[in-house]
Scaffold this motif. Structure first.
Motif, short mmCIF file in Angstrom:
data_model
loop_
_atom_site.label_atom_id
_atom_site.label_comp_id
_atom_site.label_asym_id
_atom_site.label_seq_id
_atom_site.Cartn_x
_atom_site.Cartn_y
_atom_site.Cartn_z
N LEU A 49 20.35 2.90 26.86
CA LEU A 49 18.91 2.24 26.62
C LEU A 49 18.41 2.72 25.12
O LEU A 49 17.82 2.16 24.60
CB LEU A 49 17.97 2.70 27.52
CG LEU A 49 17.73 1.91 28.91
CD1 LEU A 49 16.68 2.67 29.96
CD2 LEU A 49 17.39 0.67 28.50
N GLY A 72 1.16 2.01 31.86
CA GLY A 72 2.49 1.80 32.61
C GLY A 72 2.51 3.04 33.72
O GLY A 72 2.85 2.65 34.77
N GLU A 110 8.58 -1.95 39.54
CA GLU A 110 8.63 -1.30 38.26
C GLU A 110 10.14 -1.10 38.06
O GLU A 110 10.56 -1.08 36.97
CB GLU A 110 7.69 0.05 38.53
CG GLU A 110 7.37 0.57 36.92
CD GLU A 110 6.50 -0.29 36.23
OE1 GLU A 110 6.86 -0.64 35.11
OE2 GLU A 110 5.35 -0.69 36.91
N GLU A 339 3.69 -5.71 29.47
CA GLU A 339 3.67 -4.67 30.49
C GLU A 339 3.90 -5.24 31.86
O GLU A 339 4.37 -4.94 33.08
CB GLU A 339 2.36 -3.78 30.44
CG GLU A 339 2.43 -2.97 29.06
CD GLU A 339 3.48 -1.93 29.16
OE1 GLU A 339 4.01 -1.53 30.27
OE2 GLU A 339 4.10 -1.60 27.98
N GLN A 342 7.24 -6.44 32.98
CA GLN A 342 8.23 -5.01 33.41
C GLN A 342 7.47 -4.47 34.87
O GLN A 342 8.61 -4.28 35.60
CB GLN A 342 7.95 -3.90 32.50
CG GLN A 342 8.91 -2.58 32.70
CD GLN A 342 8.70 -1.46 31.84
OE1 GLN A 342 7.52 -1.25 31.44
NE2 GLN A 342 9.66 -0.99 31.50
N THR A 347 12.05 -6.45 32.41
CA THR A 347 11.91 -5.97 31.35
C THR A 347 11.76 -7.40 30.35
O THR A 347 11.10 -8.12 29.55
CB THR A 347 12.39 -4.86 30.38
OG1 THR A 347 12.30 -3.76 31.27
CG2 THR A 347 11.75 -5.06 28.97
N PHE A 369 5.64 -0.98 22.91
CA PHE A 369 6.64 -0.92 24.22
C PHE A 369 7.71 -0.22 24.14
O PHE A 369 8.47 0.67 25.00
CB PHE A 369 6.76 -2.22 24.72
CG PHE A 369 7.49 -2.35 25.83
CD1 PHE A 369 6.96 -2.31 27.16
CD2 PHE A 369 8.94 -2.76 25.72
CE1 PHE A 369 7.94 -2.56 28.23
CE2 PHE A 369 9.51 -2.79 26.97
CZ PHE A 369 9.17 -2.89 28.26
N GLY A 370 8.38 -0.37 22.96
CA GLY A 370 9.70 0.32 22.75
C GLY A 370 9.44 1.99 22.81
O GLY A 370 10.32 2.66 23.17
N LYS A 372 7.21 3.32 23.81
CA LYS A 372 6.70 3.98 25.35
C LYS A 372 7.53 3.99 26.42
O LYS A 372 7.65 5.25 27.11
CB LYS A 372 5.75 2.64 25.98
CG LYS A 372 5.49 2.82 27.53
CD LYS A 372 5.49 1.68 28.04
CE LYS A 372 5.66 1.64 29.40
NZ LYS A 372 6.04 0.37 30.23
N GLN A 373 8.75 3.47 26.26
CA GLN A 373 10.00 3.66 27.02
C GLN A 373 10.58 5.02 26.85
O GLN A 373 11.23 5.74 27.90
CB GLN A 373 11.01 2.72 26.75
CG GLN A 373 10.78 1.04 26.88
CD GLN A 373 10.20 1.01 28.32
OE1 GLN A 373 9.26 1.24 28.72
NE2 GLN A 373 11.24 0.54 29.11
N PHE A 376 8.38 6.96 29.03
CA PHE A 376 8.15 6.27 30.41
C PHE A 376 9.68 6.25 31.13
O PHE A 376 9.48 6.98 32.52
CB PHE A 376 7.79 4.83 30.30
CG PHE A 376 7.39 4.31 31.50
CD1 PHE A 376 6.15 4.45 32.14
CD2 PHE A 376 8.28 3.31 31.88
CE1 PHE A 376 5.86 3.65 33.31
CE2 PHE A 376 7.77 2.56 33.10
CZ PHE A 376 6.88 2.78 33.83
N GLU A 377 10.53 5.73 30.84
CA GLU A 377 11.88 5.52 31.51
C GLU A 377 12.60 6.64 31.97
O GLU A 377 12.99 6.56 33.03
CB GLU A 377 12.68 4.60 30.66
CG GLU A 377 12.35 3.15 30.39
CD GLU A 377 12.58 2.40 31.77
OE1 GLU A 377 13.28 2.85 32.54
OE2 GLU A 377 12.30 1.32 31.75
#
Length: 430
Positions: A49, A72, A110, A339, A342, A347, A369-370, A372-373, A376-377
């Motif tokens: 990722l 998110g 999610e 969002e 996703q 996504t 978003f990028g 945020k990942q 987040f991820e």
């Protein structure tokens, strides 16, 4: 899926004299191999990722992606709160499902099909094997409903003038609308980062993915050793034991990329090649998951399945219309459709919707978003907490997990509403 053991096989079993169809068209060995593919594929996807991507500092991430992080996290934790409440008051007492079913909305919606399929081993280890099929079914419903409702939302937003950068479908050629290239149009899958007479570039990129997975395995083994020598025997608590490899592989990918940026002066990782590997792994994962999907497990739990699916869809729609503008006032519509896609299981759905409302990527939605990942991820939406959610419920019960996710939900909601929502962002839409 239609020719699998669960579909064609069940049909063959009820037709007199047609026993040869009982396993579908796939031999039993192929079916068994497909059962193991999702866990491998999701690990490859998560390990890659952040490979090939420059990892910025926390301040930059927070400045650009903060509103989307808050939104998110609020939606994901809200899926846990709603799901666990349903498990406590309906799924367990009425349908006799384990309390762990409260995590299925977040895992399926999610987390998406990759997470649902990749956690099959966790479901089986916790004696909730039918939960894997329910979660994957929820992910499938989420994707389909996400595309349908997403297109409706986008059309509504364009009519309302909320998407100033939108590209009308009439501006797209027939091939573009189908997602195809023309025969004479150049297509680049990536650049050669090494000379092929020495070593293939694809091999080098795979090598970095395997290094990331190896780092994740070391991290997982270390945490398991820590659990087995500390809180495990002392308090009879086993959490890490049931955590799959893929969230650790994601952290391994982050560590690998940081070391690569720091110590390797050559361009050996190509993000376009990595993206192709991710895409292939995702396609294989989805095909294998759908082929081994237990239709009987869903049919036996059809009412709980419909309740969870309806709750997930309703929650995501409510968040979009009632929360998004208040948390992300700066280009809220473009950020929110991304969002929303996703949160409905894929996504790619969000990127598809964003392509319609912001085809030239003129808004900060995609960059946000990028970034945020990165925050987040690793934690939720398929990250460490998602992987540990069912073991936590199994170990401590639904109420403590409900209280914990409820507190975190309130914190992130407050950050979104009273910090980002109150900021006078330039470019905020009315």
């Amino acid at each position: 899926m239609l020719f699998s053991k669960e579909a064609l096989g069940n049909l063959g079993s009820i037709i007199p004299g047609e026993d040869f169809l009982e396993s579908g068209i796939y031999p039993e060995k192929v079916y068994e191999a497909m059962l193991s593919i999702p866990e491998v594929a999701i690990t490859i996807i998560f390990a890659s990722l952040f490979l090939g991507k420059k990892i910025p500092g926390f301040k930059k991430i927070w400045k650009i992606a903060g509103p989307q992080v808050a939104y998110g996290q609020t939606v994901s934790l809200g899926q846990y709160v709603v799901g666990i409440l349903l498990a406590i008051f309906a799924l367990k007492p009425v349908f006799d499902l384990p309390s762990m079913a409260g995590a299925l909305i977040e895992i399926g919606f999610e987390g998406g099909p990759g997470t649902a399929a990749g956690m099959r081993g966790t479901f089986e280890a916790l004696d909730f094997s039918e939960g894997a099929s329910i979660a994957l079914g929820l992910a499938t419903v989420g994707i389909l409903s996400g595309v349908i409702t997403g297109i409706i939302i986008v059309n509504w937003g364009i009519r309302k003038g909320l998407a100033g950068k939108a590209k009308k479908s009439s501006d797209l050629s027939e091939r573009e609308q189908k997602g195809l290239y023309s025969k004479d149009e150049e297509k680049s899958a990536g650049e050669l980062s090494t000379r092929s007479e020495s070593i293939e570039s694809l091999t080098v990129n795979f090598l970095f993915i395997f290094v990331a997975i190896g780092a994740g395995m070391v991290l997982l083994k270390g945490l398991l050793l820590l659990e087995n020598t500390t809180w495990g025997p002392a308090y009879d608590i086993e959490i890490i034991k049931h955590v799959p490899l893929f969230p650790m592989a994601l952290l391994g990918g982050v560590a690998t990329q940081m070391l690569y940026d720091r110590f390797i002066p050559y361009k050996l990782i190509d993000k376009k090649v990595i993206a192709r590997i991710e895409g292939f792994a995702l396609d294989v994962l989805i095909v294998a998951s759908l082929t081994t999907l237990s239709i009987s497990a869903i049919s036996k739990n059809i009412l709980p399945f419909l309740i969870l699916a309806g709750a997930g869809i309703a929650l995501n729609l409510a968040a979009f219309f009632l929360l998004a503008k208040r948390v992300m006032p700066d280009y809220w519509f473009e950020r929110a459709v991304l969002e929303y896609g996703q949160s409905m299981g894929m996504t790619t759905t969000g990127l598809l919707l964003l392509q319609i409302v912001d085809p030239e990527k003129e808004t900060p939605a995609l960059d946000g978003f990028g970034y945020k990942q990165i925050m987040f991820e690793p934690i939720i939406g398929g990250g460490l907490f998602t992987a540990a959610s069912m073991p936590l419920i199994a170990q401590f019960g639904p109420v403590p997990v409900l209280i914990g996710t409820g507190i975190l939900f309130a914190i992130w909601l407050s950050i979104g509403l009273f910090y980002f929502g109150k900021k006078d962002n330039k470019g905020a839409q009315s």
